[in-house]
Design a protein around this motif. Sequence first.
Motif, PDB file in Angstrom:
ATOM      1  N   UNK A 124       0.832  -1.206   0.000  1.00  0.00           N
ATOM      2  CA  UNK A 124       0.000   0.000   0.000  1.00  0.00           C
ATOM      3  C   UNK A 124       0.868   1.258   0.000  1.00  0.00           C
ATOM      4  N   UNK A 125       1.953   1.240   0.761  1.00  0.00           N
ATOM      5  CA  UNK A 125       2.873   2.378   0.760  1.00  0.00           C
ATOM      6  C   UNK A 125       3.507   2.555  -0.613  1.00  0.00           C
ATOM      7  N   UNK A 126       3.900   1.446  -1.220  1.00  0.00           N
ATOM      8  CA  UNK A 126       4.504   1.507  -2.554  1.00  0.00           C
ATOM      9  C   UNK A 126       3.510   2.102  -3.564  1.00  0.00           C
ATOM     10  N   UNK A 127       2.258   1.671  -3.454  1.00  0.00           N
ATOM     11  CA  UNK A 127       1.235   2.193  -4.358  1.00  0.00           C
ATOM     12  C   UNK A 127       1.006   3.685  -4.136  1.00  0.00           C
ATOM     13  N   UNK A 129       3.217   5.883  -3.050  1.00  0.00           N
ATOM     14  CA  UNK A 129       4.358   6.616  -3.596  1.00  0.00           C
ATOM     15  C   UNK A 129       4.309   6.650  -5.118  1.00  0.00           C
ATOM     16  N   UNK A 130       3.897   5.536  -5.728  1.00  0.00           N
ATOM     17  CA  UNK A 130       3.797   5.495  -7.185  1.00  0.00           C
ATOM     18  C   UNK A 130       2.738   6.470  -7.693  1.00  0.00           C
ATOM     19  N   UNK A 131       1.640   6.554  -6.939  1.00  0.00           N
ATOM     20  CA  UNK A 131       0.533   7.416  -7.346  1.00  0.00           C
ATOM     21  C   UNK A 131       0.887   8.885  -7.205  1.00  0.00           C
ATOM     22  N   UNK A 132       1.618   9.202  -6.130  1.00  0.00           N
ATOM     23  CA  UNK A 132       2.027  10.589  -5.890  1.00  0.00           C
ATOM     24  C   UNK A 132       3.417  10.576  -5.273  1.00  0.00           C
ATOM     25  N   UNK A 133       4.460  10.643  -6.096  1.00  0.00           N
ATOM     26  CA  UNK A 133       5.837  10.523  -5.601  1.00  0.00           C
ATOM     27  C   UNK A 133       6.195  11.508  -4.494  1.00  0.00           C
ATOM     28  N   UNK A 134       5.568  12.660  -4.459  1.00  0.00           N
ATOM     29  CA  UNK A 134       5.914  13.660  -3.437  1.00  0.00           C
ATOM     30  C   UNK A 134       5.591  13.181  -2.028  1.00  0.00           C
ATOM     31  N   UNK A 135       4.680  12.196  -1.897  1.00  0.00           N
ATOM     32  CA  UNK A 135       4.357  11.696  -0.567  1.00  0.00           C
ATOM     33  C   UNK A 135       5.536  10.959   0.067  1.00  0.00           C
ATOM     34  N   UNK A 136       6.511  10.557  -0.749  1.00  0.00           N
ATOM     35  CA  UNK A 136       7.674   9.839  -0.222  1.00  0.00           C
ATOM     36  C   UNK A 136       8.701  10.775   0.401  1.00  0.00           C
ATOM     37  N   UNK A 137       8.457  12.080   0.343  1.00  0.00           N
ATOM     38  CA  UNK A 137       9.413  13.041   0.902  1.00  0.00           C
ATOM     39  C   UNK A 137       9.595  12.828   2.402  1.00  0.00           C
ATOM     40  N   UNK A 138       8.497  12.559   3.093  1.00  0.00           N
ATOM     41  CA  UNK A 138       8.556  12.261   4.530  1.00  0.00           C
ATOM     42  C   UNK A 138       7.845  10.937   4.751  1.00  0.00           C
ATOM     43  N   UNK A 139       8.615   9.886   4.906  1.00  0.00           N
ATOM     44  CA  UNK A 139       8.036   8.554   5.054  1.00  0.00           C
ATOM     45  C   UNK A 139       7.576   8.328   6.489  1.00  0.00           C
ATOM     46  N   UNK A 140       6.580   7.463   6.687  1.00  0.00           N
ATOM     47  CA  UNK A 140       6.077   7.230   8.044  1.00  0.00           C
ATOM     48  C   UNK A 140       6.964   6.297   8.853  1.00  0.00           C
ATOM     49  N   UNK A 141       6.814   6.399  10.161  1.00  0.00           N
ATOM     50  CA  UNK A 141       7.447   5.486  11.107  1.00  0.00           C
ATOM     51  C   UNK A 141       6.428   4.433  11.495  1.00  0.00           C
ATOM     52  N   UNK A 142       6.870   3.177  11.641  1.00  0.00           N
ATOM     53  CA  UNK A 142       5.979   2.080  12.008  1.00  0.00           C
ATOM     54  C   UNK A 142       6.352   1.514  13.361  1.00  0.00           C
ATOM     55  N   UNK A 143       5.354   1.368  14.228  1.00  0.00           N
ATOM     56  CA  UNK A 143       5.504   0.621  15.472  1.00  0.00           C
ATOM     57  C   UNK A 143       4.514  -0.532  15.437  1.00  0.00           C
ATOM     58  N   UNK A 144       4.981  -1.738  15.721  1.00  0.00           N
ATOM     59  CA  UNK A 144       4.090  -2.895  15.668  1.00  0.00           C
ATOM     60  C   UNK A 144       4.201  -3.721  16.939  1.00  0.00           C
ATOM     61  N   UNK A 145       3.075  -4.300  17.332  1.00  0.00           N
ATOM     62  CA  UNK A 145       3.013  -5.107  18.552  1.00  0.00           C
ATOM     63  C   UNK A 145       3.271  -6.562  18.194  1.00  0.00           C
ATOM     64  N   UNK A 146       4.233  -7.160  18.887  1.00  0.00           N
ATOM     65  CA  UNK A 146       4.580  -8.556  18.665  1.00  0.00           C
ATOM     66  C   UNK A 146       4.562  -9.283  20.019  1.00  0.00           C
ATOM     67  N   UNK A 147       5.367 -10.296  20.151  1.00  0.00           N
ATOM     68  CA  UNK A 147       5.346 -11.090  21.371  1.00  0.00           C
ATOM     69  C   UNK A 147       6.743 -11.556  21.738  1.00  0.00           C
ATOM     70  N   UNK A 148       6.971 -11.776  23.019  1.00  0.00           N
ATOM     71  CA  UNK A 148       8.188 -12.458  23.422  1.00  0.00           C
ATOM     72  C   UNK A 148       8.079 -13.922  22.997  1.00  0.00           C
ATOM     73  N   UNK A 149       9.198 -14.620  23.039  1.00  0.00           N
ATOM     74  CA  UNK A 149       9.191 -16.025  22.653  1.00  0.00           C
ATOM     75  C   UNK A 149       9.601 -16.278  21.227  1.00  0.00           C
ATOM     76  N   UNK A 150       9.951 -15.231  20.485  1.00  0.00           N
ATOM     77  CA  UNK A 150      10.352 -15.403  19.082  1.00  0.00           C
ATOM     78  C   UNK A 150      11.719 -14.787  18.826  1.00  0.00           C
ATOM     79  N   UNK A 151      12.445 -14.491  19.882  1.00  0.00           N
ATOM     80  CA  UNK A 151      13.694 -13.758  19.757  1.00  0.00           C
ATOM     81  C   UNK A 151      14.812 -14.604  19.153  1.00  0.00           C
ATOM     82  N   UNK A 152      15.714 -13.937  18.425  1.00  0.00           N
ATOM     83  CA  UNK A 152      16.943 -14.557  17.959  1.00  0.00           C
ATOM     84  C   UNK A 152      18.079 -14.333  18.951  1.00  0.00           C
ATOM     85  N   UNK A 153      17.783 -13.583  20.004  1.00  0.00           N
ATOM     86  CA  UNK A 153      18.780 -13.299  21.026  1.00  0.00           C
ATOM     87  C   UNK A 153      18.574 -14.172  22.252  1.00  0.00           C
ATOM     88  N   UNK A 154      18.934 -13.662  23.438  1.00  0.00           N
ATOM     89  CA  UNK A 154      18.758 -14.423  24.677  1.00  0.00           C
ATOM     90  C   UNK A 154      17.289 -14.769  24.924  1.00  0.00           C
TER      91      UNK A 154
END
Length: 267
Positions: A124-127, A129-154
């Motif tokens: 949707x973001x790609x679409x 930007x394609x429809x109106x390239x000027x909207x890509x001048x300031x791209x959005x920040x994304x925060x998403x909710x996930x879960x513990x138990x899927x880490x590649x770390x400790x």
Amino acid sequence: MSAKSNPTIAIFGATGGCANATLVHSLLAGYDVRALARTPSKLTSQLLAQGLTQPILDQHLTILQGDATNVDDVKRTLVSNGKLVSFIISGLGGKPVLQKSLRRPVTLDNPGICSSSTEVLLNALRAAYDEKPSTAAIKPLLAYVSTTGISNGPEDVPFGFQFLYHVLLAIPHEDKRKMDRTLKSHMAQPEESERLLRGVVGVRASLLTGGIDYKGGKGWRTLRVGTEERPAVGYTVPRSDVGEWIFEELVKNDGGEWVGKIATLTS
């Protein structure tokens, strides 16, 4: 920050506890929010039941009826009057469903909702930007909710919950892993022009408790917060506190120190 200078926020999964709490705090603080919902009346009822007034909803909230796995619906949510939102929050997730399996007794009503909706969001973001390239001048920040138990770390799950997370909840958690991998891969592209987002923050919460009530926890300041490399390990965390933390630490600070990182939250 005055209400006029507040960024516009798009929220997906707003009828869920974490994103709903973030939504309430954002509206009370005067942010303008666009929320995609399959049943707009359900979201409106939830907000009014928590004490928000109709004038606040009328002034600051736009609810769009649609599906987070439909590119056109998501693009309508991200773009208003030719302008792209500056902050995206995704709290999407499926509902647990029991199945006849000793090794994998828990699945979801939509086992691929997190990974598929993430792909749709990027498309949707790609679409846009394609429809109106000027909207890509300031791209959005994304925060998403996930879960513990899927880490590649400790290990970020206490010993008493490891069988629950790594065996019984393996199917739901695989969907979260795919979402993580998709976003990490996308943001790892060497050319900034190829990235559709200016930054991503992952929020991995312990086992979520509570329902739709933005005052239902002990407050975001009571949370223990870690990173994927040094996780905060605990058993449970209220949805309302996770949502409030997202608002206080991420929305108000434009991601702050967390951009490009994964936060682990627990009580």
